[in-house]
Scaffold this active site. Structure first.
Site, short mmCIF file in Angstrom:
data_model
loop_
_atom_site.label_atom_id
_atom_site.label_comp_id
_atom_site.label_asym_id
_atom_site.label_seq_id
_atom_site.Cartn_x
_atom_site.Cartn_y
_atom_site.Cartn_z
N LEU A 174 27.21 90.35 60.11
CA LEU A 174 26.86 89.34 61.09
C LEU A 174 27.91 88.27 60.88
CD1 LEU A 174 22.99 88.82 60.81
CD2 LEU A 174 24.26 89.60 62.80
N ASP A 175 28.58 87.85 61.95
CA ASP A 175 29.62 86.85 61.75
C ASP A 175 29.02 85.55 61.25
OD1 ASP A 175 29.01 85.10 64.07
OD2 ASP A 175 29.73 86.77 65.27
N LYS A 176 29.87 84.68 60.77
CA LYS A 176 29.44 83.43 60.16
C LYS A 176 28.57 82.61 61.10
CE LYS A 176 32.04 79.60 59.44
NZ LYS A 176 33.10 78.75 58.95
#
Length: 186
Positions: free
Chosen positions: A43-45
């Site tokens: 999951l991206d930041k």
């Protein structure tokens, strides 16, 4: 008893889906996760929600392989209110960086979900409404959901993965984790 470990983690906004990062970056290392486990996907930041971790490499590979069709469900707050034709276009696949996304399920969520507040809060514009949609994918390209909503004219403001395979995020609080069984996911 399995010799492997499987973890459901509620990744907060602003945290990398890895155990190391540059100075000042928040990572998984701060949450007391068991040693030897790794994220099954990313999951991206800027995204939050369910992250599965395990030390079972073949399981991680199978879970992430789009040919196995394991669904990933996302609640997405977008800027503007998508029309039916926009949702249909997303569901049929959109062109992103020369790649056409696979067909997926997309639907407007009539009532805003009850979520913990995000820190920092999303940007809000008084003159532009927001809406929530649910996107269910069987693939997971880099920033795919964000790029899909942008491609049809509705930038993503908040993105939360609320299930992977059979496993729902449920009431797991941000920054918390729990042990699960492989069969809870697949």
């Amino acid at each position: 008893m399995s010799r492997f470990r499987y973890i459901a983690f509620h990744k907060p906004y602003g945290v990398l889906s890895q155990f190391t990062g540059e100075a000042g970056q928040r990572t998984l290392a701060e949450f007391g996760l068991p040693s030897g486990v790794y994220a099954a996907g990313r999951l991206d930041k800027d995204s939050e929600g369910l992250l599965v971790l395990s030390d079972d490499g073949p399981f991680i590979k199978r879970l992430l392989d789009p040919d196995h069709g394991h669904a990933r469900s996302y609640l997405v707050q977008v800027e503007g209110v998508p029309q039916a034709q926009d949702l249909k276009r997303m569901s049929q696949g959109v062109l992103i960086k020369g790649y056409r996304t696979r067909p997926c399920r997309v639907a407007l969520v009539p009532d805003p979900p009850s979520l913990e507040p995000r820190d920092p809060p999303i940007r809000a514009r008084k003159s532009i409404p927001t809406a929530w949609i649910r996107v269910v994918l069987n693939e997971g390209k880099n920033r795919q959901v964000r790029r899909m909503t942008a491609a049809v004219g509705y930038p993503t403001l908040r993105l939360l993965r609320d299930s992977m395979g059979k496993l729902p995020l449920g009431d797991l609080a941000q920054g918390c984790w729990r042990e699960i069984r492989r069969q809870d996911i697949l």
